[in-house]
Enzyme design. Structure first.
Site, PDB file in Angstrom:
ATOM      1  N   TYR A 153       0.826  -1.218   0.000  1.00 22.97           N
ATOM      2  CA  TYR A 153       0.000   0.000   0.000  1.00 22.97           C
ATOM      3  C   TYR A 153       0.861   1.268   0.000  1.00 22.97           C
ATOM      4  CZ  TYR A 153      -4.216   2.740   1.174  1.00 22.97           C
ATOM      5  OH  TYR A 153      -5.268   3.624   1.169  1.00 22.97           O
ATOM      6  N   LYS A 160      -1.821   9.539   0.580  1.00 29.77           N
ATOM      7  CA  LYS A 160      -2.785   9.912   1.631  1.00 29.77           C
ATOM      8  C   LYS A 160      -2.118  10.766   2.711  1.00 29.77           C
ATOM      9  CE  LYS A 160      -6.489   7.806   0.035  1.00 29.77           C
ATOM     10  NZ  LYS A 160      -7.600   8.602  -0.513  1.00 29.77           N
TER      11      LYS A 160
END
Ligand SMILES: NC(=O)c1ccc[n+]([C@@H]2O[C@H](COP(=O)([O-])OP(=O)(O)OC[C@H]3O[C@@H](n4cnc5c(N)ncnc54)[C@H](OP(=O)(O)O)[C@@H]3O)[C@@H](O)[C@H]2O)c1
Length: 260
Positions: A153, A160
């Site tokens: 991720y 993010k």
């Protein structure tokens, strides 16, 4: 909190499907008119718009790849032309590559950062202009991967983290314009996008490490977004609200105990 957003106009990026759709429907149920943005799935966006209209508010569908600044600009030009203002901007649309850090290349970086972080900057600048003189609410949607190292991720997690930092800077700069800016960060939510990841990470039982005893739903996220868009949340600025059923503050051992 009933009909607290009556007469407001909200743009929710990527709201044809998944969490964006749940946010759009929730804001509509609070009385807001909704601009449904999509990129690839027109049918889903049209369906969301239909469901919004069934609630009794207005919906408009606008196609735009938010990762392309010219297309995002066209979307805001259309909003400025058709409505002349905006009250709520939800930066939900996201994309990205699932690779280990050592496999990431420039293309992966640019694709992910442009859609997940740069778009938030450029769209917020345009949204803030449309909120001038009336105030507004901006909410970005983040994930636990901004601070937890989740398998494969990395690229999305980095994007993010950038989105969350931008949220704080925007919150301070836009406060004098009466614009509240915050982020909602969720743990794994069962949407189309994430199904393959849950299967791939078969060893990691998300449910087992969630003290609340069930998975987070798109509606759980939408409820918190709607709260941040309400006047009750006026004094919350530049914050990250985590919606994860307690997952990020537990350990596998304490989660095991919960199950006993
Ligand atoms: N699912 C999770 O577990 C989870 C957890 C934490 C945070 N989040 C965050 O929640 C948000 C929504 O996630 P989701 O799971 O609902 O994702 P999803 O099911 O994959 O939906 C993604 C949405 O974003 C839109 N989109 C993608 N690229 C776009 C682009 N370039 N321009 C405009 N729209 C674009 C898609 O529109 P089209 O279909 O029309 O292309 C779709 O509506 C994201 O910010 C995600 O990072 C998700």
């Amino acid at each position: 909190m009933s009909q607290s957003l009556q007469g407001k106009l909200a743009l929710v990026t990527g709201s044809g499907r998944g969490i964006g759709r749940a946010i759009a429907l929730k804001l509509a149920s609070e009385g807001a008119d909704i601009i449904v943005n999509f990129f690839r799935h027109r049918e889903a966006a049209e369906k969301t718009a239909k469901d919004i209209e069934a609630i009794g508010v207005k919906a408009e569908v606008i196609r735009a790849n938010v990762g392309d600044p010219a297309k995002a600009d066209e979307m805001f030009d259309a909003i400025a032309h058709n409505f002349g203002h905006l009250d709520i901007f939800i930066n939900n649309a996201a994309s990205g590559v699932w690779h280990s850090v050592t496999e990431l290349d420039v293309k992966d970086w640019e694709w992910t950062m442009n859609i997940n972080a740069r778009a938030f900057l450029l769209c917020s600048q345009r949204a803030a202009k449309l909120m001038e003189g009336r105030g507004g609410k901006i909410v970005s949607i983040s994930s636990l991967g901004s601070f937890l190292a989740l398998p494969t991720y990395a690229m999305i997690g980095v994007s993010k983290a950038a989105l969350e930092a931008l949220t704080r800077y925007l919150a301070i700069e836009l406060a004098p314009k009466n614009i509240c800016v915050n982020t909602v960060a969720a743990s794994t939510v069962e949407t189309e996008a994430i199904k393959f990841y849950i299967e791939e990470q078969g060893g990691l039982n998300i449910l087992q490490i969630t003290p609340a005893g069930r998975m987070v739903t798109p509606e759980d996220v939408a409820n918190v977004v709607a709260f941040l868009c309400s006047e009750e949340a006026f004094m919350i600025r530049g914050q990250k609200i985590i919606v994860d059923g307690g997952m990020s503050i537990t350990t596998p051992r304490s989660a095991e105990k919960e199950q006993d």
